[in-house]
Scaffold this motif. Structure first.
Motif, short mmCIF file in Angstrom:
data_model
loop_
_atom_site.label_atom_id
_atom_site.label_comp_id
_atom_site.label_asym_id
_atom_site.label_seq_id
_atom_site.Cartn_x
_atom_site.Cartn_y
_atom_site.Cartn_z
N LYS A 126 -3.13 3.18 10.81
CA LYS A 126 -2.37 3.91 9.79
C LYS A 126 -1.00 4.33 10.28
CE LYS A 126 -6.40 5.29 7.26
NZ LYS A 126 -7.39 6.28 6.92
N LEU A 127 -0.81 4.26 11.58
CA LEU A 127 0.50 4.55 12.15
C LEU A 127 1.22 3.25 12.50
CD1 LEU A 127 -0.62 7.41 14.57
CD2 LEU A 127 0.62 7.70 12.43
N GLN A 153 5.77 4.12 9.67
CA GLN A 153 4.48 4.78 9.42
C GLN A 153 4.34 6.09 10.21
OE1 GLN A 153 2.51 0.55 9.24
NE2 GLN A 153 0.97 2.03 8.64
N ARG A 154 4.91 6.13 11.39
CA ARG A 154 4.88 7.39 12.14
C ARG A 154 5.77 8.43 11.45
NH1 ARG A 154 7.19 5.88 17.18
NH2 ARG A 154 7.16 3.68 16.66
N PHE A 196 4.64 12.36 9.80
CA PHE A 196 5.27 13.68 9.95
C PHE A 196 5.92 14.13 8.63
CE2 PHE A 196 5.08 12.34 14.46
CZ PHE A 196 4.31 13.39 14.92
N ALA A 197 6.46 13.16 7.87
CA ALA A 197 7.12 13.51 6.60
C ALA A 197 6.12 14.18 5.65
CB ALA A 197 7.70 12.26 5.96
N TYR A 234 4.80 0.88 5.06
CA TYR A 234 5.41 0.27 6.25
C TYR A 234 6.92 0.13 6.11
CZ TYR A 234 4.83 -3.99 3.44
OH TYR A 234 4.85 -4.92 2.44
N ARG A 235 7.46 0.46 4.95
CA ARG A 235 8.92 0.51 4.83
C ARG A 235 9.41 1.96 4.74
NH1 ARG A 235 10.79 -4.75 4.08
NH2 ARG A 235 9.39 -6.10 2.90
#
Ligand code: CAA
Length: 692
Positions: free
Chosen positions: A130-131, A275-276, A280-281, A642-643
């Motif tokens: 997921k990251l 994705q990382r 955090f977002a 992923y974008r």
């Protein structure tokens, strides 16, 4: 005492050394914690009185894995894979004692231990996919050796955590411990292993489970095929599968090296960065500068929903699912019955698929009170209006609610465009009025735009945000403007998509480009799904747009078997010549010059104006941060994670490039493409939205 003593404490229980990880809040395995574990392990090994070692998490959990903030930075201290090999090589048995979460590198640490005990409420998993990465500390090599490749594929490529009981059923956890006595249980377990003279069990030495893949050589191909739709566009899932294949094919150390190389490729790529960033977002979006976390929320014991249509029904389900009673109001009995029936059918379908216990269908329906009287909302703590998008009707409802609702009740509108301040002005309590904009289908989509009016009270905002999270949504705070964040940007894309088809690009090409970019569907497929006749009526619409003409021919979208596309009985879409003729006719009438456009132009023309609009939204303070806009688009419209969302994506292209293209289109098409001042400024300063 050195710095590492703070993050790992050692205590002796007889011949067992208990190493407690104390790097709150989640025991992320950053440099200090890795060094701390190494030092404590070496000390325990050197102490001849110690016969076994227990590794346990202090605080809320065992460990949430590698410290995600360290990715992309130069590594210092021992690497996690090296540390884990070191633990595995220990000559004294090491027992992992798991509570809370053991995720990612946390579970990989447990897999490097010789034994694992866990309380039943613990969750274990490898969510790295997921990251945008893979379990890079031996997880792809060790897990298949314990649970077999098929289950390892599910856990690693699926990325969802599993409960300790299920993990124990797979042999991933050796023993379940009582909730309150994990530490004592783990110590006793370790003592038993020593007393019984059990050999050290190293997962690296096991071969029995991976033999499964030799019996079923088609395993991986099948898995790829089954998951192709879910993993479309993502790089990490394929890398995960390749690593598990390698685990079955290569000796352990070679498999580890393969995993390492794949991990490095992913972690340095754009998808993983995106994705990382999203991880955090999503957490940032919960933080509102002038509404601190400790702002007391109003208690919400009962919710009222006005309107039992698609939105009202879906909204109600969120609360019923969370055990919160709902009073649902309609004006006509048939509409109410239809709404109730849809809710019940939805639950029954979920139960049929095994995702809900049959008795829960009744429990949830039992929390629902239906009525034709608005007055019945007097007992509700929160009332959400979800009626037809008509300002007149909404104003009337809110002025009535003002007389009905009890003092302190929150009055919310689910409007997707309209002015919350104008709605609030109909009441004598504008501070209690807020927008709660759910996305369709409201029981499924995770986004909730919480719309802050000029006078909305802070505790009302805090309540809406907290309640949103409680019912499983991702709330994002936005300001009042037409369409708020999501639909305001969507309108930009739609306008350009409409212009492109008049210029001669087919709707199918526009949809293909948007779909290939990674969104679930393009604008015309989306219109067909929503219905082309939203807001259209034969009498009032004489504008003769493509949409009007389609509706006139009863091509109103999927529901009538035709819209922009033709649909067969299974709702499979095929391009329609009728639509192409209509478009050509409208273009001719409007004198639009027909021309070709490349896929790149289609992409730029539809998506850059959205980025530009996002910049205007930030300028006007209608979103707190660029990342909030990204969270809206990922969770409300399926922007490919992923974008990283439109604003992150623009940063990856480079704002000077986006600006240059907007200017070029402005020269050709006018001020719809006029660059936002914020975009101009950031580009000239060599900055991105990330620097705001
Ligand atoms: N690294 C760094 N920070 C982390 C983190 C991690 N692995 N996990 C959580 N945090 C931070 C969060 O950002 C948050 O920080 P703020 O308070 O500043 O916002 C704080 O820890 C608390 O986290 P949550 O708010 O998410 O707490 P929660 O109780 O709601 O959820 C959780 C806990 C389920 C563990 C959740 O935090 C989570 O899913 N974490 C990530 C798990 C993960 O993906 N692990 C894999 C890491 S990659 C890896 O391990 C690679 C490898 O193979 C070597």
């Amino acid at each position: 005492m050195n710095a590492n003593d703070n993050v790992v404490s050692t205590a002796r229980e007889g011949a067992v050394a208990v190493l407690t990880l104390q790097s709150g809040p989640v025991n992320a395995l950053g440099t200090a914690l890795r060094q701390g574990i190494l030092a404590a392990l070496e000390a325990a090994e050197a102490d001849s009185a110690v016969k076994a070692i227990v590794l346990i998490g202090g605080g809320r959990m065992f460990s949430a894995g590698a410290d995600i903030t360290e990715f992309g930075k130069p590594q210092s201290g021992i690497s996690l894979p090296d540390l884990l090999n070191r633990i595995e090589a220990s000559l004294k048995p090491v027992v992992a004692a798991i509570h809370g979460n053991a995720l990612g590198g946390g579970l990989e640490t447990a897999l490097a231990c010789h034994y694992r005990v866990a309380v039943s409420s613990a969750k274990v998993g490898l969510p790295e996919v997921k990251l945008g990465i893979l379990p890079g500390a031996g997880g792809t090599q060790r897990l298949p050796r314990v649970v077999g490749p098929r289950k390892a594929l599910d856990v690693i490529v699926g990325g969802s955590p599993i409960g300790a009981k299920a993990a124990s059923g797979m042999g991933l956890v050796d023993e379940l411990a009582p909730e309150e006595g994990l530490r004592a249980h783990a110590v006793a377990f370790a003592e038993r292993m020593v007393a019984e003279g059990r050999p050290l069990l190293k997962i690296r030495d096991r071969d029995d489970k991976i033999a499964e893949s030799r019996e079923n050589p088609g395993l991986f191909a099948e898995f790829r095929q089954e998951n192709a739709r879910k993993t479309r566009g993502f790089e990490a899932p394929e890398a995960c599968i390749a690593c598990i294949e390698a685990a079955c094919r290569l000796p352990f150390d070679e498999g580890l090296a393969f995993e390492r190389a794949e991990f490095q490729k992913l972690v340095s790529g754009t998808q993983s960065a995106a994705q990382r960033y999203v991880f955090f977002a999503e957490r940032q979006a919960a933080k509102i500068p002038d509404v601190p976390d400790d702002t007391p929320a109003r208690p919400i014991a009962r919710v009222g929903v006005i309107g039992a249509g698609t939105m009202g029904g879906g909204i109600s389900m969120n609360f019923l699912n969370a055990g919160i009673p709902v009073t649902i109001v309609e004006t006509k009995r048939e509409a109410l019955d239809r709404g109730l029936k849809t809710i019940r059918t939805n639950y029954e379908n979920t139960a049929r698929k095994g995702r809900l216990r049959p008795e829960d269908v009744e429990t949830r329906m039992g929390l629902l009170t239906d009525t034709l009287e608005l007055d019945k909302l007097a007992e509700c703590d929160l009332i959400i209006e979800a009626v037809f998008e008509d300002m007149g009707i909404k104003k009337e409802i809110f002025s009535k609610l003002d007389t009905i609702a009890k003092p302190g009740a929150i009055l919310a509108s689910n409007t997707s465009y309209l002015d919350i301040d104008a709605i609030a002005a109909m009441t004598n309590r504008p501070a209690d009025v807020i927008g709660m904009h759910f996305f369709s289908p409201a029981n499924v989509m995770r986004l909730l735009e919480v719309v802050r009016g000029e006078k909305t009270a802070k505790d009302v905002i805090a309540t809406a945000m907290q309640l949103g999270r409680k019912v499983g949504k991702i709330p994002v705070l936005v300001g009042v403007c037409h369409g708020f964040v999501g639909n305001r940007m969507l309108a930009e894309r739609q306008r350009e998509a409409n212009r492109l088809i008049l210029e001669g690009v087919t709707p199918w090409d526009v949809d293909r480009v948007i779909h290939d970019f990674g969104l679930p569907m393009g604008p015309f497929t989306m219109s067909d799904l929503a219905g082309l006749d939203i807001g259209w009526s034969r009498e009032t619409n004489k504008s003769e747009s493509v949409r009007d003409l389609l509706c006139e021919q009863d091509r109103r979208g999927q529901k009538t078997g035709a819209g922009f596309y033709d649909y067969d009985a299974k709702r499979k879409a095929t391009p329609s010549e009728v639509t192409e003729e209509i478009i050509a006719r409208v273009a001719e009438r409007q004198g639009v010059k027909r021309r070709d456009a490349t896929d790149q132009e289609i992409l730029e023309r539809t998506l850059y104006p959205m980025v530009n609009e996002g910049a205007k939204i930030l300028e006007e303070g209608k979103a707190i941060r660029a990342s909030d806009i990204d969270i809206v688009w990922i969770n409300g419209y399926g922007w490919p994670v992923y974008r990283g969302g439109p604003m992150f994506w623009a940063d990856t292209i480079g704002l000077p490039k986006v600006l240059e293209r907007l200017r070029a289109y402005q020269a050709e098409y006018g001020d719809a493409f006029k660059p936002a001042a914020l975009l101009e400024r950031l580009a000239s300063e060599g900055k991105g939205f990330k620097d705001l």
